[in-house]
Design an enzyme around this catalytic site. Structure first.
Site, PDB file in Angstrom:
ATOM      1  N   CYS A 213     -11.028   2.908  -0.686  1.00 36.59           N
ATOM      2  CA  CYS A 213      -9.645   3.211  -0.310  1.00 36.59           C
ATOM      3  C   CYS A 213      -9.398   2.446   0.977  1.00 36.59           C
ATOM      4  CB  CYS A 213      -9.441   4.709  -0.095  1.00 36.59           C
ATOM      5  SG  CYS A 213      -7.808   5.139   0.547  1.00 36.59           S
ATOM      6  N   THR A 214      -8.270   1.757   1.057  1.00 34.18           N
ATOM      7  CA  THR A 214      -8.034   0.912   2.222  1.00 34.18           C
ATOM      8  C   THR A 214      -7.730   1.709   3.489  1.00 34.18           C
ATOM      9  OG1 THR A 214      -5.735   0.602   1.505  1.00 34.18           O
ATOM     10  CG2 THR A 214      -7.335  -1.104   0.903  1.00 34.18           C
ATOM     11  N   HIS A 215      -7.528   3.017   3.364  1.00 35.98           N
ATOM     12  CA  HIS A 215      -7.414   3.862   4.559  1.00 35.98           C
ATOM     13  C   HIS A 215      -8.771   4.020   5.259  1.00 35.98           C
ATOM     14  CE1 HIS A 215      -3.588   5.082   2.726  1.00 35.98           C
ATOM     15  NE2 HIS A 215      -3.268   5.700   3.851  1.00 35.98           N
TER      16      HIS A 215
ATOM     17  N   GLU B 119      -3.554   8.985   7.873  1.00 39.54           N
ATOM     18  CA  GLU B 119      -2.099   8.997   7.990  1.00 39.54           C
ATOM     19  C   GLU B 119      -1.637   9.823   9.196  1.00 39.54           C
ATOM     20  OE1 GLU B 119       0.375   7.484   6.294  1.00 39.54           O
ATOM     21  OE2 GLU B 119      -1.017   6.361   5.023  1.00 39.54           O
TER      22      GLU B 119
ATOM     23  N   ASP C 180       0.853  -1.187   0.000  1.00 42.05           N
ATOM     24  CA  ASP C 180       0.000   0.000   0.000  1.00 42.05           C
ATOM     25  C   ASP C 180       0.890   1.239   0.000  1.00 42.05           C
ATOM     26  OD1 ASP C 180      -2.560   1.405   0.201  1.00 42.05           O
ATOM     27  OD2 ASP C 180      -1.939   1.924   2.226  1.00 42.05           O
ATOM     28  N   SER C 181       0.272   2.378  -0.278  1.00 43.10           N
ATOM     29  CA  SER C 181       1.020   3.636  -0.274  1.00 43.10           C
ATOM     30  C   SER C 181       1.394   4.076   1.138  1.00 43.10           C
ATOM     31  CB  SER C 181       0.203   4.734  -0.954  1.00 43.10           C
ATOM     32  OG  SER C 181      -1.006   4.961  -0.239  1.00 43.10           O
TER      33      SER C 181
ATOM     34  N   CYS D 194      -4.233  -1.292  -2.229  1.00 43.15           N
ATOM     35  CA  CYS D 194      -4.362   0.136  -2.544  1.00 43.15           C
ATOM     36  C   CYS D 194      -5.274   0.232  -3.758  1.00 43.15           C
ATOM     37  CB  CYS D 194      -2.996   0.738  -2.841  1.00 43.15           C
ATOM     38  SG  CYS D 194      -3.031   2.463  -3.398  1.00 43.15           S
ATOM     39  N   ASN D 195      -6.378   0.911  -3.608  1.00 39.38           N
ATOM     40  CA  ASN D 195      -7.316   1.036  -4.727  1.00 39.38           C
ATOM     41  C   ASN D 195      -6.724   1.830  -5.882  1.00 39.38           C
ATOM     42  OD1 ASN D 195     -10.429   0.153  -4.012  1.00 39.38           O
ATOM     43  ND2 ASN D 195      -9.218   0.593  -2.183  1.00 39.38           N
ATOM     44  N   SER D 196      -5.899   2.832  -5.570  1.00 37.06           N
ATOM     45  CA  SER D 196      -5.286   3.633  -6.636  1.00 37.06           C
ATOM     46  C   SER D 196      -4.355   2.772  -7.483  1.00 37.06           C
ATOM     47  CB  SER D 196      -4.510   4.814  -6.033  1.00 37.06           C
ATOM     48  OG  SER D 196      -5.368   5.677  -5.333  1.00 37.06           O
TER      49      SER D 196
ATOM     50  N   TYR E  31      -0.819   8.125  -2.886  1.00 38.16           N
ATOM     51  CA  TYR E  31      -0.724   7.828  -4.310  1.00 38.16           C
ATOM     52  C   TYR E  31      -1.894   8.419  -5.094  1.00 38.16           C
ATOM     53  CZ  TYR E  31       2.995   4.261  -3.965  1.00 38.16           C
ATOM     54  OH  TYR E  31       4.172   3.590  -3.793  1.00 38.16           O
ATOM     55  N   GLY E  32      -3.042   8.547  -4.442  1.00 36.60           N
ATOM     56  CA  GLY E  32      -4.276   8.872  -5.150  1.00 36.60           C
ATOM     57  C   GLY E  32      -4.303  10.210  -5.850  1.00 36.60           C
TER      58      GLY E  32
END
Length: 246
Positions: free
Chosen positions: A183-185, A151, A9-10, A72-74, A41-42
């Site tokens: 988004c995995t966040h 984050e 992931d980012s 990461c979806n992006s 990243y998005g």
């Protein structure tokens, strides 16, 4: 053969996927890599995301992984073909898992809200995939501030309420039946999203991808699963977040 999965992931968001996979015990070992030096990243262009993703792949190959999950979806929205081309093992993204989860949990007439980064929303992969399955009532919204909130661990309810009102003021939230956390966040603020969209089911990438792995690859639980956390910058912060989330 020991099954060793790399999860990429980012930043810290992919820990939500890593937790679900860890609890499922589908692999003997998990190597989690967060590219925390270059998050998010998005908001970056497609070629940059592809380059970063391929660099992450080469890094994870050093650990002899035999499976890769792009948490990461992006990345899943634009870099999956390139990652598969450069791998001699299975590479799975979270978007197809999310779409499959909607298929299992939502009715065709449900009002579905997809939220994610700009890259993910602009790719329209969720919309196209859901449209192909017969879902027509879809709203897609880019909500990039949520990544920064996670984050920075800025989980102040009043702040989140202001951002929710900023993004969702034009929605009739009581009519939203399903919210896809694209988004995995975002599962890290799922408690607040669940309160805001009080009539909606939330689709979580981690839970979705575990179901996809079980069904598609016929994976069964191992006796134990070990996990290692790595980051391109400030790995101690990532480990602290992992400790709280796990």
């Amino acid at each position: 053969m020991i099954s060793k999965v790399g999860i990429f992931d980012s930043g810290v968001g992919g820990l939500t996927v890593a937790k679900s996979i860890y609890q499922s015990k589908l692999f003997d070992e998990i190597i989690y890599f967060g590219d925390t030096a270059r998050v998010p990243y998005g908001s970056k262009n497609e070629s940059t995301i592809i380059r970063y993703s391929l660099e992450a792949l080469e890094f994870l190959k050093n650990f002899d992984i035999n499976f890769l999950i792009t948490a990461c979806n992006s990345v899943s929205s634009c870099a999956l073909p390139e990652l598969k081309k450069e791998s001699d093992f299975e590479v799975v993204g979270v978007i197809e898992a999310g779409i499959e989860a909607v298929k299992q949990k939502a009715n065709k007439n449900d009002n579905i809200l997809v939220i994610g980064t700009k890259t993910t929303i602009n790719s329209k992969l969720y919309e196209v995939g859901l449209n192909d399955l017969g879902y027509k009532n879809i709203i897609s919204l880019a909500t990039p501030l949520f990544v920064s909130i996670v984050e920075e661990e800025a989980y102040k309810k009043s702040l989140l309420k202001e951002i929710f009102d900023l993004y969702f003021s034009n929605l009739n939230r009581k009519e939203i039946d399903v919210v896809v956390l694209g988004c995995t966040h975002f599962p890290m603020i799922s408690e607040f999203l669940g309160e805001y969209f009080y009539n909606a089911k939330l689709i979580h990438s981690g839970e979705a991808i575990v179901e996809l792995l079980k069904n598609r690859y016929n994976l069964s639980p191992k006796q134990t699963t070990n996990i290692q956390f790595l980051a391109s910058e400030n790995p101690n912060h990532l480990k602290e977040v992992a400790k709280k989330w796990f």
